[in-house]
Design an enzyme around this catalytic site. Structure first.
Site, short mmCIF file in Angstrom:
data_model
loop_
_atom_site.label_atom_id
_atom_site.label_comp_id
_atom_site.label_asym_id
_atom_site.label_seq_id
_atom_site.Cartn_x
_atom_site.Cartn_y
_atom_site.Cartn_z
N GLY A 14 37.32 31.46 32.25
CA GLY A 14 35.95 32.02 32.30
C GLY A 14 35.90 33.34 31.56
N ARG A 75 38.31 25.98 28.76
CA ARG A 75 39.25 25.50 29.77
C ARG A 75 39.81 24.20 29.19
NH1 ARG A 75 38.12 28.81 34.18
NH2 ARG A 75 35.94 29.25 34.65
N ASP A 106 44.15 33.44 36.56
CA ASP A 106 45.37 32.77 37.03
C ASP A 106 45.65 31.44 36.33
OD1 ASP A 106 43.22 31.63 38.37
OD2 ASP A 106 44.40 31.12 40.14
N THR A 129 39.17 38.58 34.35
CA THR A 129 38.39 37.66 35.18
C THR A 129 37.49 38.48 36.10
OG1 THR A 129 38.49 36.14 37.07
CG2 THR A 129 40.44 37.46 36.71
N ASP A 131 36.73 37.72 38.97
CA ASP A 131 37.08 37.45 40.37
C ASP A 131 37.97 38.53 41.02
OD1 ASP A 131 35.71 35.13 39.92
OD2 ASP A 131 37.48 33.85 39.76
N ASP A 133 41.11 38.65 41.42
CA ASP A 133 41.99 37.98 42.39
C ASP A 133 43.45 37.94 41.98
OD1 ASP A 133 41.53 36.34 40.25
OD2 ASP A 133 41.21 34.52 41.40
N ARG A 175 35.07 32.30 43.32
CA ARG A 175 35.84 31.16 43.87
C ARG A 175 36.20 31.46 45.31
NH1 ARG A 175 37.47 27.75 39.59
NH2 ARG A 175 37.59 28.85 37.63
N GLN A 257 26.23 36.65 36.46
CA GLN A 257 27.27 37.63 36.80
C GLN A 257 28.36 37.75 35.74
OE1 GLN A 257 28.22 37.02 41.35
NE2 GLN A 257 27.29 35.19 40.50
O1 F6P Z 1 36.82 32.54 37.45
C1 F6P Z 1 35.60 33.07 37.06
C2 F6P Z 1 34.47 32.23 37.56
O2 F6P Z 1 33.25 32.81 37.15
C3 F6P Z 1 34.46 31.98 39.08
O3 F6P Z 1 33.95 33.06 39.81
C4 F6P Z 1 33.61 30.74 39.13
O4 F6P Z 1 33.89 29.98 40.30
C5 F6P Z 1 34.04 29.97 37.92
O5 F6P Z 1 34.56 30.93 37.00
C6 F6P Z 1 32.97 29.17 37.24
O6 F6P Z 1 33.55 28.50 36.16
P1 F6P Z 1 32.70 27.73 35.07
O7 F6P Z 1 31.99 28.75 34.23
O8 F6P Z 1 33.71 26.97 34.29
O9 F6P Z 1 31.73 26.87 35.80
#
Ligand code: F6P
Length: 335
Positions: A14, A75, A106, A129, A131, A133, A175, A257
């Protein structure tokens, strides 16, 4: 320090505001110290497809202020396979690249660690990230901006919540990590904050909300993490509304966000981490993540960043309970 390295940089997973500032710092620090820099587009997928170009210091002009990532991100499911990783390795070797700096979370670090185990390549991770985390760094790039973006939205929701005497459940990203919820909840003066790190007893929450509503509380804001064990915002709403006669609304903040210009904090953090990542490469460090802990640059084995749990200071949650408590409860706490 080894100079004259061929270093590839990529963003993966992300996107997070501040990734561009990190790319700029990597490229400029690398070139300053006599290395050759390459941008690998679209994360590991670009590596598999050979979407790689040499960068100079002007390639990264004027990007420090921009959200997103100029290298784009992805991804990649193909990189999860050994064949995919082999293709990726062969491609970077075609360009003579001997070290890669991966800006991501991660999932991206797991990929890098795997690649390093299988092929002779040096790799350093840079935490990017929203997050926050990752074990080994106090903050990750993008977290501060994401919190401020969510906060702006919560402030606006507060206006309409109080005008209509409503209870709002606001779902933020992260997440299963509650950092965004914790910080936005505190900053936005939320009455309740639900995070996976401290599972909330739903019956208790409902009883409390009921009591508050009956006591005349007009509006209330609950901030929850998307990965909350009790379910997402809509699920919690449907459980609560069975027992509470309050007009309840849900707002899922979503990908807003992840966007926007990075905050000053994220630009500075990203610049420092970009700089440190190149020094780590030149010092022949490998399979590690650069981070900042207690205002000091750190190196953490990549595997620790996802296997070890980052300690969350629960005082913040406790503090919020006190700050949001009704008068009677506050007196009880003081006594
Ligand atoms: O890891 C960053 C994040 O924004 C998380 O907070 C969220 O769950 C996820 O990526 C969403 O991923 P995508 O943009 O692939 O739907």
């Amino acid at each position: 320090m080894s100079q004259g390295k061929y270093i590839g940089v990529l963003t993966s997973g992300g996107d997070a505001p501040g990734m561009n500032a990190a790319i700029r710092a990597v490229v400029r620090t690398g070139i300053y110290h006599g290395n050759t820099l390459f941008g690998i587009n679209r994360g590991y997928q670009g590596m598999i497809e050979g979407d790689i170009e040499q960068l100079n210091r002007y390639s990264v002009s004027n990007i420090i202020k921009d959200g997103g990532t100029c290298l784009q991100t992805a991804r990649s499911s193909e990189f999860l396979t050994k064949e995919g990783r082999e293709k990726a390795f062969k491609n970077i070797k075609r360009f003579g690249i001997d070290s890669i700096i991966v800006i991501g979370g991660d999932g991206s670090f797991r990929g890098l660690h795997q690649l390093i185990q299988e092929f002779p390549i040096q790799g350093i991770g840079l935490p990017g990230t929203i997050d926050n985390d990752l074990y080994g760094t106090d903050f990750t790039i993008g977290f501060d901006t994401a919190v401020n973006t969510a906060l702006e939205a919560i402030d606006k929701i507060r206006d309409t919540a109080s005008s209509h005497s409503r209870l709002f459940i606001i779902e933020v990203m992260g997440r299963t990590s509650g950092y965004i919820a914790l910080y936005t909840g505190i900053g936005g003066g939320a009455e309740d904050i639900l995070i996976p790190e401290a599972p909330m007893d739903m019956q208790k929450l409902t009883a409390k909300l009921n009591a508050q509503h009956k006591a005349g509380k007009k509006s209330s804001i609950i901030v929850i993490t998307e990965g909350e064990a009790a379910g997402g915002a809509f699920e919690i709403k449907s459980n609560i509304e069975k027992v509470i006669e309050w007009d309840i609304k849900v707002s899922v903040l979503g990908h807003v966000q992840r966007g926007g210009d990075p905050s000053a904090f994220d630009r500075v953090l990203a610049s420092r981490l970009g700089y440190e990542s190149v020094l780590a490469v030149m010092n022949n460090e490998n399979d590690k993540m650069v981070g900042m802990a207690n205002n000091t640059a750190t190196l953490t084995p990549l595997e620790d960043t996802w296997t070890k749990k980052k300690d969350m200071d629960m005082t913040y949650l406790k503090m919020n309970e006190v700050l949001a408590a009704q008068q009677e409860k506050a007196l009880e706490v003081i006594a």
